[in-house]
Write a protein that holds these residues in place. Structure first.
Motif: not given
Length: 93
Positions: A49, A52, A58, A74, A77, A80-81
Motif C-alpha cells: 500500500a 503503490d 498499482t 485508492w 490501495v 491493501w491497508v
C-alpha cells in the motif's frame, strides 16, 4: 532450408538482471508460511500500500494508475491497508 524464427535456438540472454529481491521475498514468504508466521502478510500488504501510494500506480489483475483512475486506484490501495490491518488484528488477538 532455414527454420522459422520461432523454432530457432536463441542465445542465452545474460544481460537480463537477476531479480534477487523478488526471489528473496518469495523464499522468505515460503519459509514464513511453513513456520506459520502469517504476520508477514500484514507487513507485505502494508508495504504494498505504501509503495503503490508513493509510486502512483498499482497492479491488481491489470495496471491501474492514480492519474488515470483515481477512485479505483485508492479503492485498491485502501484494500491493501484493510487486509494488512485485518491480518495484523487477527494475529494480535
Amino acid at each position: 532450408m532455414e527454420l522459422p524464427k520461432a523454432h530457432q535456438a536463441r542465445p542465452r540472454e545474460s544481460s537480463r538482471p537477476l531479480k534477487w529481491k523478488a526471489i528473496t521475498g518469495l523464499v522468505l514468504l515460503l519459509i514464513a508460511t511453513a513456520l506459520g508466521w502469517y504476520w508477514i502478510y500484514a507487513l507485505l500488504f502494508l508495504a504494498w500500500a505504501v509503495h503503490d501510494g508513493l509510486a502512483g500506480s498499482t497492479h491488481f489483475i491489470e495496471p491501474v494508475r492514480r492519474d488515470e483512475n483515481p477512485v479505483l486506484f485508492w479503492v485498491i490501495v485502501a484494500s491493501w491497508v484493510t487486509l494488512s490491518l485485518l491480518w495484523g488484528w487477527e494475529l494480535l488477538s
